[in-house]
Scaffold this motif. Structure first.
Motif, PDB file in Angstrom:
ATOM      1  N   ASN A   1       0.824  -0.935  -0.005  1.00  0.00           N
ATOM      2  CA  ASN A   1      -0.002  -0.126  -0.053  1.00  0.00           C
ATOM      3  C   ASN A   1       1.049   1.253  -0.038  1.00  0.00           C
ATOM      4  O   ASN A   1       0.370   2.339   0.090  1.00  0.00           O
ATOM      5  CB  ASN A   1      -1.127   0.047   1.116  1.00  0.00           C
TER       6      ASN A   1
ATOM      7  N   SER B   1      -7.312   8.261  -1.188  1.00  0.00           N
ATOM      8  CA  SER B   1      -7.847   6.984  -0.726  1.00  0.00           C
ATOM      9  C   SER B   1      -9.159   7.157  -0.144  1.00  0.00           C
ATOM     10  O   SER B   1      -9.815   6.329   0.022  1.00  0.00           O
ATOM     11  CB  SER B   1      -6.928   6.182   0.204  1.00  0.00           C
TER      12      SER B   1
ATOM     13  N   ARG C   1      -9.996   7.721  -8.060  1.00  0.00           N
ATOM     14  CA  ARG C   1      -8.933   8.003  -6.869  1.00  0.00           C
ATOM     15  C   ARG C   1      -7.550   8.656  -7.542  1.00  0.00           C
ATOM     16  O   ARG C   1      -6.963   9.426  -6.729  1.00  0.00           O
ATOM     17  CB  ARG C   1      -8.527   6.944  -6.052  1.00  0.00           C
TER      18      ARG C   1
ATOM     19  N   ASP D   1      -0.067   9.289  -1.222  1.00  0.00           N
ATOM     20  CA  ASP D   1      -1.978   9.596  -0.885  1.00  0.00           C
ATOM     21  C   ASP D   1      -2.241  10.818  -0.327  1.00  0.00           C
ATOM     22  O   ASP D   1      -1.873  11.107   0.693  1.00  0.00           O
ATOM     23  CB  ASP D   1      -2.193   8.293   0.154  1.00  0.00           C
TER      24      ASP D   1
END
Length: 709
Positions: free
Chosen positions: A517, A616, A623, A704
């Motif tokens: 991730n 996210s 996204r 992110d």
């Protein structure tokens, strides 16, 4: 090895005669008091009883509705198929004495690998068998002929229920239908083929492959054994021995022929050129074939290569094709190697000609010699880029090819693909295409029945899972000296020392950061190596490299790096591939990569040559905030444009749509992916060696934005 015929022609003829009433046993007669003439299985029971295949009980009954035991089934099956001349002398089961009425039948079936006992060395002859058990047994016992076991239940008027106990009457009916099919097929020429492809230096698997080959030859002694190319490259066994570790096994297994894969030419740019390949050919106890490969301009192959089809091919020589005589019938085999080799390997002066044109020439040459059963042994790919070549187009374009045994695309064809139309959709005689995945994971088997005109009338094929088998003792001995050398090399240091660990984190209660991730230093180094290698391997402008987080399997500890550690990081033997995709497809690919973020996903992508921002907190599919690649011309990061086409580098698993990347899968299906065949762990090793200092710090390649709000 002493050959044995699995089915007695006399028995088959007699069985057929009984079934049509020639023996004098009429449909109205009854041999058993509980099997009247109108019994649904009366005719097959009567027929097999007249042959002595089945027996009744002392009270004059047959008990057709009673469940069949393992011992009874063994006796019925061995008797029906006339199985004898066992390969082993004695049974080792503690509960089957030589005085048992089932002993000889069980011995015959065990010898052929049709049935086995239990781990406690018992056979348990009194246990019942199910429909599922019988289906598997019939598939095994009919290996010499293409018999569809599932269809037999329908023909025998038995409703298949895998877990239901099979009755004596049902088994009699199934055996009768099986014998009818076998007798029908005995009118045809039956050919058996074993095949592997893309073994890629997995020498350590060969002892188990030897077991698989021996087991199949016990059933079909005259089966061909073919290798569809790419024995070279992929493991330390190749790095250390350049094919010399493979040959003792290939020779011991008695391969009939091999075609050249593109990786056989990987060493062409080395100072010694194709010397390793020429030595590989010379030491082989089988011939090589490739109708569209011209070695005439490479002096290393002088005396080894002839552009002809041979009826008496010599071991260690190269031909366009060859003719094998099997049970009095001639079978033609020719080879084809992908012309893509010139772009993804180092063939040097070796030239690859048009595969359709050369295939047509080969078929005509065979037919001129009266050969009407023809196999194409190919390394062009099942569904590879049609701009180069592939098996499906070959099957549609060249009449006269009956079987294509393929490789190159590492395709797992669980059963043969039938091509019975040409390029314009017109009906044609069937061409069967088979391919057995990769790395000797499977041994492919194919059984084909041909009519007198050489037309395929029936077939059966499957993949035998090699990893589940025991190692052949002879193979273990052959492997030992090579394995010792490879084990030592794995422990050898590559000349690079880490001052701190290159982590491979996973999410935990104390840290949400994961290789699945988040950007990682190790992921950056891997993709940097991929991008650098890709740019050296093509004239295309490669804008970025991608690596799925699920493919990064281990950290590298502080201290000297060993080859074994590098392999442990990337253990799957993936190769480097290029994909041509639109900007829209590339953005969709990254949407898929972060659809689960911040939760872990094996499809999370590490990148090189690019910067990627996502949010996210947004809905999956919406996204992507920003996707840019580094443009060397402007020395700046440039936005990816939806309507432009870009070349990216990634591993072959991801390029083919692994981890659910639908847009990459579509690009692969459309022929927009090229597998460069370069080992991922070797690329990583080269990257480490090339670095003047290790980049331990993250570089903001993947962000992110939700975390910065």
């Amino acid at each position: 090895m002493k050959k044995r015929k699995m089915y007695s022609a006399t028995a088959l003829a007699a069985t057929t005669a009984v079934l049509v009433g020639v023996t004098g046993v009429s449909a109205e007669q009854t041999l058993f008091t509980d099997v009247p003439a109108n019994h649904p299985y009366g005719e097959p029971i009567t027929a097999l009883a007249a042959l002595g295949v089945v027996n009744g009980f002392g009270d004059g009954t047959f008990k057709p509705d009673a469940a069949v035991t393992r011992g009874q089934a063994a006796k019925m099956i061995a008797g029906a198929f006339q199985l004898n001349n066992p390969a082993v002398e004695n049974l080792q089961f503690t509960d089957v004495a030589k005085t048992s009425p089932y002993y000889s039948a069980i011995l015959a079936l065990v010898s052929l690998g049709v049935i086995t006992g239990y781990e406690d060395q018992t056979f348990r002859p009194a246990e019942n068998l199910t429909h599922g058990h019988i289906k598997v047994i019939i598939e095994r016992v009919s290996a010499a002929y293409p018999v569809d076991a599932a269809a037999l239940f329908t023909l025998a008027n038995v409703a298949f229920d895998e877990k239901k106990n099979i009755t004596r009457g049902e088994l009699a009916s199934i055996l009768t239908e099986a014998l009818k099919l076998v007798e029908e097929n005995s009118k045809y020429f039956n050919l058996s083929v074993m095949h592997v492809n893309d073994t890629h230096g997995r020498v350590d698997v060969f002892p188990k492959l030897m077991t698989a080959v021996k087991e199949q030859r016990a059933k079909t002694p005259d089966a061909l054994l073919l290798h569809a190319g790419d024995a070279f490259s992929g493991t330390l066994y190749f790095n250390e021995f350049e094919g010399k570790a493979d040959l003792p096994f290939l020779n011991a297994m008695n391969f009939d022929a091999m075609v050249f894969g593109n990786h056989e030419f990987d060493l062409g740019s080395s100072p010694e050129g194709h010397k390793a390949l020429a030595d590989f050919v010379k030491a082989a106890k089988f011939p090589f074939i490739s109708a569209n490969t011209d070695f005439s301009k490479d002096s290393l192959f002088t005396g080894l290569f002839t552009d002809l089809i041979s009826s008496e091919p010599e071991n260690g020589k190269i031909y366009s094709g060859m003719i094998k005589e099997i049970n009095g019938e001639k079978v033609g085999i020719f080879g084809l190697t992908t012309s893509e080799t010139k772009d993804i390997s180092s063939p040097g002066s070796v030239v690859f000609e048009d595969y359709i044109e050369e295939a047509n020439k080969a078929v005509k040459a065979f037919e001129d010699k009266g050969v009407n059963k023809i196999i194409a042994l190919t390394h062009i790919g099942y569904d590879d880029n049609v701009a180069y070549d592939n098996d499906q187009m070959l099957a549609k374009s060249v009449p006269g090819i009956d079987i294509i045994v393929g490789g190159h695309t590492h395709t797992e064809l669980k059963e043969p693909v039938v091509v019975n139309t040409n390029t314009v959709g017109e009906k044609k005689d069937a061409t069967l295409i088979v391919q057995a995945y990769q790395y000797s994971d499977y041994l492919g088997t194919l059984n084909v029945a041909f009519d007198e005109n050489g037309v395929v009338v029936n077939h059966k094929g499957q993949l035998i899972k090699v990893g589940e088998l025991a190692e052949d003792p002879e193979g273990v001995k052959l492997l030992a000296p090579y394995k010792a050398k490879v084990d030592a090399t794995e422990k050898a240091e590559i000349g690079v020392t880490l001052t701190q660990e290159l982590a491979n984190p996973r999410s935990s209660e104390t840290s949400p950061v994961s290789v699945r991730n988040s950007e990682t230093a190790l992921g950056n180094i891997i993709t940097d190596g991929m991008l650098a290698k890709a740019k050296k391997s093509t004239d295309k402008k490669v804008v970025m490299a991608l690596q799925n987080g699920g493919g990064i399997r281990a950290a590298i500890n502080e201290g000297p790096i060993t080859t074994g550690e590098v392999i442990t990081v990337l253990p799957f033997g993936n190769t480097l591939a290029l994909a041509d995709v639109t900007g829209a497809e590339l953005k969709a690919t990254f949407e898929h990569a972060v659809k689960d973020a911040p939760k872990e996903s094996g499809g999370f992508l590490h990148i090189s040559g690019a910067k990627f921002e996502y949010d996210s907190t947004k809905n999956a599919g919406s996204r992507v905030v920003s996707l840019k690649y580094f443009d060397e011309a402007t020395n700046s990061y440039v936005d990816i444009q939806d309507n432009q086409t870009y070349t990216i580098a990634t591993n072959a698993f991801t390029a083919k749509g692994g981890d659910g990347f639908a847009d990459l899968k579509a690009a692969y299906a459309a022929g927009r992916v090229t597998d460069l065949g370069l080992s991922d762990w070797e690329n990583l090793k080269e990257q480490f060696i090339s670095l003047k200092e290790i980049p331990y710090e993250l570089q903001g390649r993947i962000v992110d934005v939700a975390a910065t709000k």
